[in-house]
Design a protein around this motif. Structure first.
Motif, short mmCIF file in Angstrom:
data_model
loop_
_atom_site.label_atom_id
_atom_site.label_comp_id
_atom_site.label_asym_id
_atom_site.label_seq_id
_atom_site.Cartn_x
_atom_site.Cartn_y
_atom_site.Cartn_z
N CYS A 258 8.58 6.49 3.72
CA CYS A 258 8.05 6.69 5.07
C CYS A 258 6.75 7.48 5.04
O CYS A 258 5.77 7.13 5.71
CB CYS A 258 9.09 7.42 5.93
N THR A 259 6.72 8.54 4.25
CA THR A 259 5.49 9.34 4.12
C THR A 259 4.37 8.51 3.51
O THR A 259 3.23 8.55 3.97
CB THR A 259 5.75 10.58 3.25
N SER A 260 4.70 7.74 2.49
CA SER A 260 3.69 6.91 1.82
C SER A 260 3.14 5.85 2.76
O SER A 260 1.94 5.59 2.79
CB SER A 260 4.30 6.25 0.58
N ALA A 261 4.03 5.22 3.53
CA ALA A 261 3.59 4.18 4.47
C ALA A 261 2.65 4.77 5.52
O ALA A 261 1.61 4.17 5.85
CB ALA A 261 4.79 3.53 5.14
N ARG A 262 3.01 5.94 6.06
CA ARG A 262 2.15 6.58 7.07
C ARG A 262 0.80 6.99 6.49
O ARG A 262 -0.25 6.69 7.07
CB ARG A 262 2.87 7.80 7.64
N GLU A 263 0.82 7.65 5.34
CA GLU A 263 -0.42 8.12 4.74
C GLU A 263 -1.29 6.95 4.29
O GLU A 263 -2.52 6.99 4.43
CB GLU A 263 -0.11 9.03 3.55
N ALA A 264 -0.68 5.91 3.74
CA ALA A 264 -1.45 4.74 3.32
C ALA A 264 -2.09 4.04 4.51
O ALA A 264 -3.23 3.57 4.43
CB ALA A 264 -0.54 3.77 2.55
N PHE A 265 -1.35 3.97 5.62
CA PHE A 265 -1.90 3.33 6.82
C PHE A 265 -3.14 4.07 7.32
O PHE A 265 -4.18 3.44 7.60
CB PHE A 265 -0.83 3.30 7.91
N PHE A 266 -3.06 5.39 7.40
CA PHE A 266 -4.21 6.15 7.89
C PHE A 266 -5.35 6.17 6.87
O PHE A 266 -6.52 6.22 7.25
CB PHE A 266 -3.79 7.57 8.25
N ASN B 190 0.82 -1.21 0.00
CA ASN B 190 0.00 0.00 0.00
C ASN B 190 0.85 1.26 0.00
O ASN B 190 0.44 2.29 -0.55
CB ASN B 190 -0.94 -0.01 1.21
N ALA B 191 2.05 1.18 0.59
CA ALA B 191 2.97 2.32 0.53
C ALA B 191 3.45 2.55 -0.90
O ALA B 191 3.56 3.69 -1.37
CB ALA B 191 4.16 2.09 1.45
N TYR B 192 3.72 1.46 -1.63
CA TYR B 192 4.12 1.59 -3.03
C TYR B 192 3.00 2.19 -3.87
O TYR B 192 3.24 3.01 -4.77
CB TYR B 192 4.51 0.23 -3.60
N ILE B 193 1.77 1.78 -3.57
CA ILE B 193 0.62 2.34 -4.29
C ILE B 193 0.50 3.84 -4.02
O ILE B 193 0.27 4.64 -4.93
CB ILE B 193 -0.67 1.61 -3.90
N HIS B 194 0.66 4.22 -2.76
CA HIS B 194 0.58 5.64 -2.39
C HIS B 194 1.71 6.42 -3.05
O HIS B 194 1.52 7.57 -3.48
CB HIS B 194 0.64 5.79 -0.87
N THR B 195 2.90 5.82 -3.15
CA THR B 195 4.01 6.45 -3.84
C THR B 195 3.69 6.67 -5.32
O THR B 195 4.00 7.71 -5.89
CB THR B 195 5.28 5.59 -3.71
N ALA B 196 3.05 5.67 -5.93
CA ALA B 196 2.67 5.78 -7.34
C ALA B 196 1.66 6.90 -7.56
O ALA B 196 1.68 7.57 -8.60
CB ALA B 196 2.10 4.45 -7.83
N ILE B 197 0.78 7.13 -6.58
CA ILE B 197 -0.27 8.15 -6.74
C ILE B 197 0.27 9.55 -6.45
O ILE B 197 0.05 10.49 -7.23
CB ILE B 197 -1.47 7.83 -5.81
N ILE C 206 -6.11 3.64 4.90
CA ILE C 206 -6.77 2.34 5.10
C ILE C 206 -7.57 2.34 6.39
O ILE C 206 -8.68 1.79 6.45
CB ILE C 206 -5.72 1.22 5.10
N LEU C 207 -7.02 2.97 7.42
CA LEU C 207 -7.71 3.02 8.72
C LEU C 207 -9.02 3.78 8.61
O LEU C 207 -10.03 3.38 9.21
CB LEU C 207 -6.79 3.67 9.76
N ARG C 208 -9.04 4.87 7.84
CA ARG C 208 -10.25 5.67 7.68
C ARG C 208 -11.31 4.93 6.87
O ARG C 208 -12.50 5.23 6.99
CB ARG C 208 -9.93 6.99 6.97
N ASN C 209 -10.88 3.98 6.04
CA ASN C 209 -11.81 3.28 5.15
C ASN C 209 -11.69 1.76 5.34
O ASN C 209 -11.76 1.02 4.36
CB ASN C 209 -11.54 3.65 3.70
N ALA C 210 -11.51 1.35 6.58
CA ALA C 210 -11.24 -0.06 6.86
C ALA C 210 -12.39 -0.97 6.42
O ALA C 210 -12.17 -2.04 5.84
CB ALA C 210 -10.96 -0.25 8.35
N ALA C 211 -13.63 -0.54 6.68
CA ALA C 211 -14.78 -1.38 6.34
C ALA C 211 -14.90 -1.57 4.83
O ALA C 211 -15.09 -2.69 4.34
CB ALA C 211 -16.06 -0.76 6.90
#
Length: 253
Positions: free
Chosen positions: A130-138, A117-124, A140-145
């Motif tokens: 590090c920034t991509s991993a953090r942003e991707a984590f949050f 998911n960090a690689y996907i965020h980097t692509a976008i 996913i957390l906001r849209n977990a369902a």
């Protein structure tokens, strides 16, 4: 010591190659998604994405691969000590090392998921790892369902696809072998099983591209939804309707 170094280099190199491939795929899907006129996207997009990754995102791939390589090396070291513990017939050491192996196995799976998911965020967004991993984590957390529901459905479809390809290949191989050289073999079970395993492995590699495509399009849609409103969104009506269909929060509204 040189042996452990070579093992680490092998892990890092293999994971780096996989990471570069994932970023290239994700970049292709992301560029397609964020293009208004989809007809302008052609096969040249792949080579353009390869050049972009080689020029801008090699460090992201190397850093993500490094984390996985370290975890894999630790698991290999634990496996080495597990073998020594069994040879020494130490029950306590074997149990402790087995628990450690299970913990690092789970950690490896979590890091692989986060890396993808960090690689996907980097692509976008073209951000660092590090920034991509953090942003991707949050994200996913906001849209977990929503991500969980669509991930479950897509996972089932991909598994059925792999099983169908392996079964169809095995069936065709059975009729071909039975017709051509069936009388020359004592049993065709062995070749058929080998062919099914090879077909499943090949189908798994191809279906992994679809899996990454689904994850990339979903993350692009969520980012698109958070950045734009209404007609400004890049998502087409059919895609929006499909994702909203599997959004559990939309049923409560």
């Amino acid at each position: 010591q040189s042996g452990w170094y070579l093992i680490f280099i092998f892990f890092w190199t293999s994971q780096f190659i996989i990471a570069v491939g994932e970023i290239v795929y994700a970049l292709c899907f992301a560029k397609w998604y964020f293009t208004r006129d989809k007809s302008t996207v052609g096969s040249g997009q792949v080579w353009e994405s390869v050049c972009d990754v080689c020029w801008y995102h090699m460090g992201t791939a190397a850093f993500g691969a490094l984390i996985l390589a370290i975890i894999k090396l630790i698991r290999t070291i634990i496996a080495y000590f597990q073998k020594k513990a069994k040879e020494a017939d130490s029950k306590i050491a074997t149990a402790v090392l087995c628990c450690c192996q299970c913990c690092f196995y789970c950690l490896e799976k979590c890091v692989k998921f986060l890396n993808k998911n960090a690689y996907i965020h980097t692509a976008i967004f073209a951000t660092n790892f590090c920034t991509s991993a953090r942003e991707a984590f949050f994200l996913i957390l906001r849209n977990a369902a929503r991500i969980g529901a669509i991930g479950y459905v897509s996972g089932a479809v991909i598994f059925v696809g792999k099983a169908f390809i392996a079964s169809l290949t095995g069936g065709l191989a059975y009729f071909a072998i039975d017709t051509q050289i069936g009388m020359e073999l004592n049993s065709i079970v062995g070749p058929i099983v080998l062919i099914i395993l090879l077909a499943y492995s090949v189908s798994a590699m191809f279906m992994s591209v679809f899996d990454l495509g689904i994850a990339t399009i979903l993350q692009c849609f969520i980012a698109d939804e958070e950045m734009f409103d209404g007609d400004q969104m890049y998502a087409e009506g059919s895609l929006r309707a499909y994702i909203d269909k599997y959004d559990p929060s939309s049923e409560d509204k």
